[in-house]
Structure formats: structure tokens, C-alpha cells
Design a protein around this motif. Structure first.
Motif, mmCIF file in Angstrom:
data_model
loop_
_atom_site.group_PDB
_atom_site.id
_atom_site.type_symbol
_atom_site.label_atom_id
_atom_site.label_comp_id
_atom_site.label_asym_id
_atom_site.label_seq_id
_atom_site.Cartn_x
_atom_site.Cartn_y
_atom_site.Cartn_z
ATOM 1 N N TRP A 195 -25.914 -2.092 17.717
ATOM 2 C CA TRP A 195 -27.380 -2.101 17.715
ATOM 3 C C TRP A 195 -27.979 -0.935 18.514
ATOM 4 O O TRP A 195 -29.200 -0.749 18.498
ATOM 5 C CB TRP A 195 -27.897 -3.423 18.298
ATOM 6 C CG TRP A 195 -27.288 -4.631 17.662
ATOM 7 C CD1 TRP A 195 -26.271 -5.387 18.145
ATOM 8 C CD2 TRP A 195 -27.639 -5.202 16.395
ATOM 9 N NE1 TRP A 195 -25.960 -6.398 17.281
ATOM 10 C CE2 TRP A 195 -26.799 -6.322 16.187
ATOM 11 C CE3 TRP A 195 -28.578 -4.879 15.412
ATOM 12 C CZ2 TRP A 195 -26.856 -7.111 15.041
ATOM 13 C CZ3 TRP A 195 -28.655 -5.669 14.276
ATOM 14 C CH2 TRP A 195 -27.808 -6.775 14.091
ATOM 15 N N ASP A 196 -27.107 -0.164 19.228
ATOM 16 C CA ASP A 196 -27.600 0.950 20.042
ATOM 17 C C ASP A 196 -28.024 2.110 19.144
ATOM 18 O O ASP A 196 -27.415 2.353 18.085
ATOM 19 C CB ASP A 196 -26.520 1.443 21.007
ATOM 20 C CG ASP A 196 -26.169 0.394 22.052
ATOM 21 O OD1 ASP A 196 -26.975 -0.548 22.217
ATOM 22 O OD2 ASP A 196 -25.099 0.499 22.679
ATOM 23 N N LEU B 299 -29.672 -0.025 12.328
ATOM 24 C CA LEU B 299 -29.553 -1.341 12.967
ATOM 25 C C LEU B 299 -30.482 -1.473 14.179
ATOM 26 O O LEU B 299 -30.892 -2.579 14.531
ATOM 27 C CB LEU B 299 -28.103 -1.595 13.385
ATOM 28 C CG LEU B 299 -27.123 -1.835 12.232
ATOM 29 C CD1 LEU B 299 -25.716 -2.069 12.757
ATOM 30 C CD2 LEU B 299 -27.568 -3.016 11.379
ATOM 31 N N THR B 300 -30.834 -0.358 14.809
ATOM 32 C CA THR B 300 -31.805 -0.402 15.909
ATOM 33 C C THR B 300 -33.176 -0.813 15.379
ATOM 34 O O THR B 300 -33.902 -1.612 15.996
ATOM 35 C CB THR B 300 -31.900 0.967 16.607
ATOM 36 O OG1 THR B 300 -30.607 1.342 17.045
ATOM 37 C CG2 THR B 300 -32.847 0.893 17.805
ATOM 38 N N MET C 11 -32.972 -4.518 14.656
ATOM 39 C CA MET C 11 -33.064 -5.286 15.904
ATOM 40 C C MET C 11 -34.515 -5.417 16.365
ATOM 41 O O MET C 11 -34.971 -6.517 16.729
ATOM 42 C CB MET C 11 -32.227 -4.601 16.991
ATOM 43 C CG MET C 11 -32.319 -5.269 18.362
ATOM 44 S SD MET C 11 -31.447 -4.336 19.642
ATOM 45 C CE MET C 11 -32.499 -2.873 19.750
ATOM 46 N N ASN C 12 -35.273 -4.333 16.348
ATOM 47 C CA ASN C 12 -36.668 -4.379 16.811
ATOM 48 C C ASN C 12 -37.528 -5.261 15.918
ATOM 49 O O ASN C 12 -38.393 -6.010 16.404
ATOM 50 C CB ASN C 12 -37.250 -2.964 16.865
ATOM 51 C CG ASN C 12 -36.709 -2.156 18.036
ATOM 52 O OD1 ASN C 12 -36.499 -2.704 19.111
ATOM 53 N ND2 ASN C 12 -36.456 -0.875 17.831
ATOM 54 N N ASP D 150 -36.616 -8.887 16.629
ATOM 55 C CA ASP D 150 -37.133 -9.296 17.942
ATOM 56 C C ASP D 150 -38.613 -9.670 17.843
ATOM 57 O O ASP D 150 -39.059 -10.656 18.460
ATOM 58 C CB ASP D 150 -36.939 -8.179 18.976
ATOM 59 C CG ASP D 150 -35.501 -8.096 19.476
ATOM 60 O OD1 ASP D 150 -34.777 -9.113 19.344
ATOM 61 O OD2 ASP D 150 -35.105 -7.036 19.986
ATOM 62 N N TYR E 196 -30.312 -13.380 15.644
ATOM 63 C CA TYR E 196 -29.581 -12.492 14.745
ATOM 64 C C TYR E 196 -28.288 -12.048 15.428
ATOM 65 O O TYR E 196 -28.087 -12.243 16.634
ATOM 66 C CB TYR E 196 -30.430 -11.281 14.362
ATOM 67 C CG TYR E 196 -30.859 -10.443 15.542
ATOM 68 C CD1 TYR E 196 -30.070 -9.382 16.002
ATOM 69 C CD2 TYR E 196 -32.049 -10.717 16.221
ATOM 70 C CE1 TYR E 196 -30.469 -8.624 17.093
ATOM 71 C CE2 TYR E 196 -32.440 -9.967 17.310
ATOM 72 C CZ TYR E 196 -31.650 -8.923 17.745
ATOM 73 O OH TYR E 196 -32.032 -8.176 18.819
#
Length: 598
Positions: A538-539, A559-560, A563-564, A567, A573
Motif C-alpha cells: 500500500w506504500d 494501491l495507495t 487505500m485512501n 479509508d 480492506y
């Protein structure tokens, strides 16, 4: 000295306050109570008259009207009678039914009520069980009411001072006197068996009533009776009465109502005596209570003052013992809090310094992360820019001969890669902004997946991948439809890229009814991610495939972005290795079908 001053002020305040309230009450009562009482009586009498007039105009039965008048008379201690212009009784209690002085029972057990209109005979001299002989006239058809002309009790003879008369049904009037057209003389002998209790108020009402009646009888011919309500004082009983006379419009009927004001005089007189006694006893009690309250209130204040002085001298050892939940207790708690806060001031300062050091360290780490991000961006941009620069110089210098379109395509691929990277960086910046708001609505999660699948099906077919899914029912969720489509797109494209040829991609949407959520799962077979790398996927700019192989491509930001977005949806997830390969999942809040408009 301060304690004494507070106690004295509190004591004086309570005593003065009580005395002021008490005196104001007495003054207002003495000035306004009697006028208010008389005003209320007048309004009530006027209301009775209006009701009686309404009943007569509505042609209600005589019994109904008499019943109402009797009820109002009893409830309001009044005599209410309706007469005509000839002073003949029409409604209400006739006079001959109201003024019995005592009852005589003869030897044959027959009872007679002895009545008198002027109280001209001294009936106080007559007692129960007295043997009595009466010469008089009968006043009613039932022959039970007797108007006495002469009364013999033993050797005593009682006679009225003048010829007695009474108003009842059947009487006629002349200029000289009132004569009963149907009187019947009677002589009765027997014993007095009952005598009504003396009622000065009723006597006063009756006296005033007769005075008004004779005033009406003696008026000049043709002179009308005025509508009025006023106060008359009966000289015999020294009691004020309220008198109302009113003509009923459109009729020859007159209402005559008399009510006693004795009760208000008695009440005010008794209250004045009562208040004097009450004031003395209450003042004693108030003084005792004021002393107790003043000492009770001043004691905690003095204690808090002493503790405050110790706090001023930086002595925090003593605390106020809170014994109540009122304002004094709250003040004591506040004082204890001040003492505790000041006592730990140095500790708090040390802790604050430690926190500042930690915050500084965090800030330094953030700066390092920012530097790393900038370095990654620079590195990611440097390679495509170098490639573009080399191709352009080669074309310019004629190094590449023949068909140069493939070099132009390579340059465009690198430009597209940079454009994609910049767009994803802008997405990340926008999603991480505190002011960013999702545009949420209800939508079908299966519908969004099918939309993405149709768009990238050719990409999966090119690698001969089988995408397996089975739709049992619609999966309505709540979220930002465009952003969720972006999430599914990134996950599906990644699955296609990293799944070996001739493999499977499994799609599933599960309804978790217990938590009212739908979970989206995508599994690509025949590939795994090491435990060390699965936490870092996710980085930003992290790639499992370290080479810049065009088969896998990507910016390392997909993927970042996912993730956002998740969120912001408060979604659960993640990614994990399965027996078959790697599975990515996320969930969204379910929406009931009943809440969806058809």
C-alpha cells in the motif's frame, strides 16, 4: 472577622426578605382582596342571570329552570327569584318555601312549618320541646306552611308588631297592602320539634330582599325597575349584601338576586388576627433558620478561603472535603482541581517538553518521508524523461533510420506513463486533503464490477484468463460510485497483470447480514506475495516487480489511491495469500432494498 461578616449578612438578608414578603402580602390583601371578591361575586351573579335569561328565552321547562336556580343559590349562598312586573313569583324558590322558623308537631303527628317574612316575632324565645299554640293562616295547598298572627307559649303571648305578609303564588296587591286571596285561618297546638340553626347571613339576605321587594311595590305607576347591581347593608344584622335587579329583554320578567358579603368580612377579619399570630411565630422560626443557614453557608466559605491562602503560598497538601453537590460543593471541587493542577505543574511541563521532543522527532520523520517521496517521484520521472530525451535526440541526429513511428510510439508510451503517474499523485493529494468530500449515493456493486469487467475484458482475454463470478442477487451499497469504480478498476487491472496466462481470476461479493455490509473479493490464482512485501504493497511507489517490465508496468501508486479511497469510506480492506493465490478484499455498508425507491 470575614466569617462573622458573611454570617451576619446572610442572617440579615433572610430576615429582611421574609419580613418584606410578608408585609407585601398583607398590604396587597388588605387593599385588593375585598374588591376582587366583590367583583368576582358580581361577575358570577351576572353570569347566572344571563344563563337564566337564556333558558327562559329557549323555553326550557320550569323544572329545569328552577333546578338550575336552586343549584346556583346553594353553591353561591344566594337568593335568586324571578318575578313578573306585578311582583308575582315565576321561577326560583318562592318566599313561602324558604323562611321557616321552626316546625310544630301536633298530637295527631302532623307537622307544620311556621314561617315569617319580617322576623317580627322574637323566635329566640322559642325552644325545642316547648308546648305551643298558634293562631295563623295557611299559605300553601298542602296545608303545611303557617303564617302566625299570635303565638302562645305557656303564659307568654308573642305577636308580630304589624300585620305580617309574604309573597307567594296567588297573592294580589293593592295600594294599601298585600292581601292573600286564598288564606285559610288555622289554630294548631303541639310541640316544637325542630328549629333551624340561626344564620345571620341568610337573615340579612332575606331582610334586604323584602326591602327591595317593597321598594318595587311602592314605586310610582309606570316607573320601570332599573338594571343595576349594588351593595346594601342590612341594619338588623349589620351585614353587607350584594343586590342585583335586571329586566329580561322582551319579557315582563325581573330577576332579583341577593347574596351576602359576610364571608369576605369574616375572612378578612380572621385573616388579620391570624397573620399577626402567624407573623410572630414565623419570624421566630425564620430567625432560627437564618442563623443556621448563615453559619452553614459561611463555614465552607471560610474553609475554602484558608485553603486558597495555602495554595497562594504553594502548599498543596490540604484539600477541601466536598460534602454536597450544590454550588458550594462545586466551588470546593474547583478549588481542589486548581490545587491539583498547580501541584503537578512542573510534572506537566516536563511531560510537555517530552511531547515536544517526540513531536519534533515525528516532524523530522515526516520530512524524511517527504524527501523520500520527492526522491521517488524524481526517480520515477527521470527514467521516462531520459528515454524520451534519448529517442528525440536519436531522431534529431538521424541515428534511427527507416520507420520512425515505433520510436514515436515509445515516446508516447513514456508520456502516457508520466501522465498516469501525475494523475495518480494528484488523486492522492486530493484524497488526503481534509476538505475533500465524497459524493455518496446508493448503487449496485455488481453493476460497477460488470462495467469494469466489460472495459478490461479484452485485456484478460489477451492472456487467456478466465474470470469466474456468479451473481446471486443485487448488492446495493452506500458510497461514492466513481471512486469505488476506480478501486475495482485498480484491483482488477492488477489481478490481470500479475496473474499468469491460462489461469483464473475469482470474483465474489458476500452479504454479511450480521454487520450490514457487502464484502468484495478478487483472487488471482498461481501467484503469491511474500509476508514481508504484503505489508508494503500500500506504500507509494512500491512495486512487487522491481524491474520496469512493460508487461507489468504501473506507477506504484495504484494501491495507495485504493487505500485512501477506502479509508474515506471507513471500509475494512486488505490483502492475503490463499491456497490458490492472492486475494484482495474490501467492504461497504449495505442498503436495504426496502429503502430504495422503485
Amino acid at each position: 472577622m470575614r466569617k462573622r461578616g458573611i454570617a451576619y449578612k446572610l442572617f440579615l438578608f433572610h430576615v429582611v426578605l421574609f419580613a418584606a414578603i410578608f408585609m407585601i402580602q398583607i398590604i396587597f390583601q388588605s387593599i385588593y382582596f375585598e374588591p376582587y371578591y366583590v367583583y368576582t361575586k358580581k361577575q358570577n351573579m351576572k353570569e347566572f342571570v344571563r344563563t337564566i335569561e337564556s333558558k327562559i328565552n329557549n323555553h326550557e321547562s320550569t323544572d329545569s329552570i328552577n333546578k338550575y336556580i336552586t343549584q346556583m343559590s346553594e353553591n353561591n349562598n344566594a337568593i335568586i327569584s324571578v318575578i313578573d312586573s306585578h311582583l308575582q313569583h315565576r321561577y326560583g324558590s318562592p318566599l313561602n318555601n324558604n323562611y321557616s322558623q321552626f316546625v310544630v308537631r301536633t298530637k295527631n303527628n302532623r307537622e307544620y312549618k311556621i314561617v315569617d317574612d319580617f322576623l317580627s316575632i322574637e323566635y329566640k324565645k322559642i325552644n325545642e320541646e316547648d308546648s305551643i299554640s298558634i293562631d295563623g293562616v295557611l299559605l300553601d295547598d298542602k296545608e303545611s306552611l303557617v303564617l302566625p298572627n299570635k303565638i302562645r307559649i305557656g303564659t307568654r303571648i308573642l305577636e308580630p308588631a304589624q300585620i305580617s305578609s309574604i309573597f307567594f303564588e296567588g297573592i294580589t296587591s293593592s295600594d294599601q297592602n298585600i292581601v292573600n286571596a286564598q288564606p285559610k285561618s288555622i289554630v294548631i297546638e303541639g310541640k316544637v320539634v325542630s328549629k333551624p340553626a340561626e344564620n345571620k347571613s341568610f337573615t340579612a339576605q332575606k331582610n334586604v330582599l323584602f326591602k327591595e321587594m317593597f321598594g318595587m311595590m311602592n314605586r310610582e305607576e309606570g316607573q320601570s325597575i332599573p338594571n343595576q347591581i349594588y351593595t346594601v347593608r342590612d341594619t338588623q344584622t349589620d351585614i353587607n349584601c350584594l343586590v342585583l335587579t335586571e329586566n329580561f329583554e322582551g319579557t315582563n320578567l325581573i330577576v332579583l338576586a341577593v347574596t351576602s358579603l359576610q364571608s369576605v368580612d369574616e375572612v378578612i377579619g380572621n385573616l388579620n388576627q391570624y397573620y399577626i399570630i402567624l407573623f410572630v411565630f414565623t419570624m421566630i422560626i425564620v430567625i432560627m433558620i437564618a442563623i443556621i443557614i448563615s453559619k452553614t453557608l459561611s463555614k465552607p466559605l471560610v474553609k475554602m478561603s484558608a485553603i486558597a491562602n495555602q495554595i497562594a503560598n504553594q502548599n498543596f497538601s490540604e484539600k477541601y472535603i466536598v460534602k454536597s453537590k450544590d454550588e458550594l460543593g462545586q466551588m470546593g471541587e474547583a478549588l481542589n482541581k486548581i490545587s491539583t493542577n498547580l501541584e503537578q505543574k512542573i510534572t506537566d511541563l516536563v511531560y510537555a517538553n517530552e511531547q515536544l521532543a517526540k513531536d519534533y522527532e515525528i516532524q523530522m520523520k515526516l520530512k524524511e518521508k517527504e524527501k523520500e517521496f520527492v526522491a521517488n517521484v524524481s526517480h520515477e520521472l527521470k527514467t521516462p524523461l531520459t528515454v524520451i530525451n534519448g529517442y528525440i535526440k536519436g531522431i534529431k541526429n538521424g541515428v534511427y533510420e527507416g520507420n520512425q513511428l515505433k520510436y514515436y510510439d515509445a515516446i508516447l508510451d513514456e508520456v502516457d506513463s508520466m501522465t498516469e503517474m501525475i494523475q495518480e499523485m494528484l488523486d492522492i493529494s486530493r484524497l488526503e486533503s481534509p476538505n475533500y468530500q465524497l459524493t455518496e449515493s446508493t448503487f449496485d456493486l455488481w453493476h460497477i464490477f460488470l462495467k469494469v469487467y466489460d472495459k478490461f475484458k479484452a485485456m484478460a482475454d489477451e492472456k487467456e484468463l478466465k474470470v469466474l463470478f456468479e451473481i446471486d442477487e443485487e448488492a446495493y451499497v452506500w458510497g461514492d460510485i466513481k471512486r469505488i469504480e476506480q478501486v475495482i478498476t485498480n484491483l482488477f487491472v492488477n489481478a490481470v497483470k500479475y496473474t499468469p496466462k491460462n489461469s483464473h481470476i475469482n470474483i465474489n461479493i458476500i452479504n454479511n447480514k450480521s454487520i450490514s455490509k457487502y464484502t468484495f473479493k478478487i483472487e488471482n490464482e498461481n501467484t503469491h506475495i511474500s509476508d514481508e512485501e504484503i505489508e508494503r504493497i500500500w506504500d507509494p511507489f512500491y512495486r512487487i516487480e522491481k524491474s520496469r517490465n512493460k508487461e507489468f508496468g504501473g506507477t506504484g501508486l495504484g494501491l495507495t489511491v485504493v487505500m485512501n479511497i477506502l479509508d474515506l469510506h471507513h471500509s475494512s480492506y486488505g490483502a492475503n495469500n490463499t491456497q490458490m493465490g492472492v486475494e484482495f478484499y474490501f467492504d461497504l455498508s449495505a442498503v436495504s432494498l426496502d429503502s430504495i425507491d422503485p
